[in-house]
Design an enzyme around this catalytic site. Structure first.
Site, PDB file in Angstrom:
ATOM      1  N   GLY A 129       0.770  -1.289   0.013  1.00  0.00           N
ATOM      2  CA  GLY A 129      -0.014  -0.101  -0.081  1.00  0.00           C
ATOM      3  C   GLY A 129       0.724   1.311   0.200  1.00  0.00           C
ATOM      4  O   GLY A 129       0.387   2.368   0.486  1.00  0.00           O
ATOM      5  N   GLY A 186       1.599   2.628  -2.624  1.00  0.00           N
ATOM      6  CA  GLY A 186       1.053   3.846  -3.893  1.00  0.00           C
ATOM      7  C   GLY A 186       2.092   3.606  -4.922  1.00  0.00           C
ATOM      8  O   GLY A 186       2.524   4.620  -5.662  1.00  0.00           O
ATOM      9  N   SER A 187       2.256   2.426  -5.384  1.00  0.00           N
ATOM     10  CA  SER A 187       2.899   1.955  -6.757  1.00  0.00           C
ATOM     11  C   SER A 187       2.149   2.456  -7.995  1.00  0.00           C
ATOM     12  O   SER A 187       2.879   2.988  -8.810  1.00  0.00           O
ATOM     13  CB  SER A 187       3.413   0.431  -6.482  1.00  0.00           C
ATOM     14  OG  SER A 187       2.237  -0.229  -6.588  1.00  0.00           O
ATOM     15  N   SER A 188       0.960   2.497  -7.819  1.00  0.00           N
ATOM     16  CA  SER A 188       0.260   2.914  -9.027  1.00  0.00           C
ATOM     17  C   SER A 188       0.441   4.478  -9.424  1.00  0.00           C
ATOM     18  O   SER A 188       0.593   4.731 -10.281  1.00  0.00           O
ATOM     19  CB  SER A 188      -1.340   2.723  -8.904  1.00  0.00           C
ATOM     20  OG  SER A 188      -1.431   1.205  -8.707  1.00  0.00           O
ATOM     21  N   ALA A 227       2.998   6.156  -7.966  1.00  0.00           N
ATOM     22  CA  ALA A 227       4.533   6.622  -8.231  1.00  0.00           C
ATOM     23  C   ALA A 227       4.682   6.230  -9.911  1.00  0.00           C
ATOM     24  O   ALA A 227       5.357   6.941 -10.639  1.00  0.00           O
ATOM     25  CB  ALA A 227       5.151   5.464  -7.530  1.00  0.00           C
ATOM     26  N   ASP A 286      -1.377  10.922  -2.382  1.00  0.00           N
ATOM     27  CA  ASP A 286      -0.213  10.014  -2.838  1.00  0.00           C
ATOM     28  C   ASP A 286       0.268  10.495  -3.832  1.00  0.00           C
ATOM     29  O   ASP A 286       1.635  10.225  -4.084  1.00  0.00           O
ATOM     30  CB  ASP A 286      -0.731   8.281  -3.280  1.00  0.00           C
ATOM     31  CG  ASP A 286      -2.237   8.327  -3.863  1.00  0.00           C
ATOM     32  OD1 ASP A 286      -2.893   9.495  -4.458  1.00  0.00           O
ATOM     33  OD2 ASP A 286      -2.542   7.176  -4.033  1.00  0.00           O
TER      34      ASP A 286
HETATM   35  O1  PMV Z   1      -4.858   3.000   0.376  1.00  0.00           O
HETATM   36  P1  PMV Z   1      -3.865   4.043   0.486  1.00  0.00           P
HETATM   37  O2  PMV Z   1      -2.832   3.742   1.329  1.00  0.00           O
HETATM   38  O3  PMV Z   1      -3.690   4.647  -0.606  1.00  0.00           O
HETATM   39  O4  PMV Z   1      -4.815   5.342   1.605  1.00  0.00           O
HETATM   40  C1  PMV Z   1      -5.843   5.698   1.148  1.00  0.00           C
HETATM   41  C2  PMV Z   1      -6.234   7.036   1.822  1.00  0.00           C
HETATM   42  C3  PMV Z   1      -7.680   7.380   1.861  1.00  0.00           C
HETATM   43  O5  PMV Z   1      -7.714   8.593   2.367  1.00  0.00           O
HETATM   44  C4  PMV Z   1      -8.683   6.503   2.394  1.00  0.00           C
HETATM   45  C5  PMV Z   1      -8.004   7.734   0.244  1.00  0.00           C
HETATM   46  C6  PMV Z   1      -7.482   8.904  -0.416  1.00  0.00           C
HETATM   47  O6  PMV Z   1      -7.354   8.847  -1.495  1.00  0.00           O
HETATM   48  O7  PMV Z   1      -7.098   9.901   0.358  1.00  0.00           O
END
Ligand code: PMV
Length: 323
Positions: free
Chosen positions: A108, A110-112, A114, A155
């Site tokens: 989780g 955020g590879s997509s 990135a 992200d």
């Molecule tokens: O799933 P992750 O680690 O990309 O985190 C999502 C965080 C949220 O607040 C639930 C969604 C967002 O885009 O902010």
């Protein structure tokens, strides 16, 4: 033909997840495992993709058909990034793209996002367009929304700007927080979480009880604002407390899990200043804020309850051209 290698970091949410989807702020840090993307211009208007980490090999498509038809899951983000970039800044020929990640797409981190950011930054280099960070953000965030429909863009910002950021939904505010260190322990649950499913679950809860959920978002927003001041003055025990209350609100939203709860509690019992889930919840990673003296004990406690410690640098540099 002209070629470029771009890299971009992953991210960890520190405070404010979920509420940041609804016009509240969050704090996010860039992590030192990176996505590497090579982009090479082709004479013909064709898109080619090799992405072995997500099981894509020998994928090719004419530029005219980008974004159409049945796109393999592992190719969606990159293909849409190429489509959205070239719509604005047409390329003369085509592009061959190869992606390689240092981190598992399971964490989780955020590879997509990135990979999308690397593609947009790399194409701007190849096309000779001078794009600032906010221009890259706008194309990359649009791409993420085109593919997954939802998300705050935190992200995308983290992987572009790097460091540690105070961020408000859609990039309304993106401000760096000056930090030299971030004493974090990161524990992976071993469970892959699906962000969109969790956002939808929270939205469903909000549709049944809008006022209560909105007030939770507001309280999370206040935690983030207090955290911003705390990070700036390095008041770690205060940030630990804020992390614990954020975790309580996330539990009320229903996004924590038994495994996350157990890992968070183990970290706190072993002397962490605070601990919480990081990201959408349901799985992925938790983070604990710890003093140097307690780091080993907290790491051991997390491992003992079945978590996997992930050693990553935080607060690292954003997207950059490597070659
Ligand atoms: O799933 P992750 O680690 O990309 O985190 C999502 C965080 C949220 O607040 C639930 C969604 C967002 O885009 O902010």
């Amino acid at each position: 033909m002209k070629k470029v290698l771009v890299s971009a970091p992953g991210k960890l949410m520190l405070l404010g997840e979920h509420a940041v989807v609804y016009n509240r702020p969050c704090i996010v840090t860039a992590v030192g495992q990176r996505m590497f993307v090579t982009l090479e211009l082709l004479p013909e208007p064709t898109f080619e993709l090799e992405a072995s980490d997500v099981q894509v090999a020998g994928y090719t498509k004419p530029f005219a058909n980008l974004g159409e038809g049945d796109i393999p899951k592992g190719a969606r983000f990159v293909e849409m990034a190429v489509k959205n970039f070239t719509k604005k800044y047409p390329l003369k020929g085509g592009v061959r793209i190869t992606t390689k990640s240092e981190f598992s797409s399971l964490f989780g981190f955020g590879s997509s996002s990135a990979s999308v950011v690397c593609v947009v930054r790399g194409l701007s280099e190849l096309a000779g367009t001078k794009l600032g960070n906010k221009d890259i953000f706008d194309i990359a965030y649009r791409t993420v929304l085109d593919v997954q429909g939802k998300g705050s863009g935190f992200d995308v910002a983290a992987t572009i700007y790097g460091g540690t950021l105070y961020f408000v939904t859609g990039g309304k505010v993106i401000e760096p927080i000056a930090l030299e260190e971030l004493p974090l322990v990161v524990g992976y649950t071993g469970v892959k979480a699906d962000t969109v499913t969790l956002i939808n679950a929270v939205a469903e809860k909000a549709s049944r009880d809008p006022e209560r959920i909105d007030s939770i978002y507001t309280q999370i927003g206040k935690i983030v604002d207090a955290g911003r001041a705390g990070f700036a003055s390095k008041t770690w025990p205060l940030i630990g407390k804020l992390m614990n209350s954020d975790q309580e609100f996330l539990t009320m939203l229903g996004v924590s899990s038994q495994k996350l709860d157990v890992m968070v509690q183990a970290a706190i019992d072993a002397g962490a200043w605070g601990a919480k889930l990081s990201g959408a919840g349901g799985g992925d990673c938790m983070i604990a804020l710890v003093s140097r003296e307690k780091k080993e004990a907290v790491s051991e406690a997390i491992t003992k309850v079945g978590g996997q410690i992930i050693n990553v640098a935080t607060n690292v540099e954003g997207v950059r051209i490597e070659l």
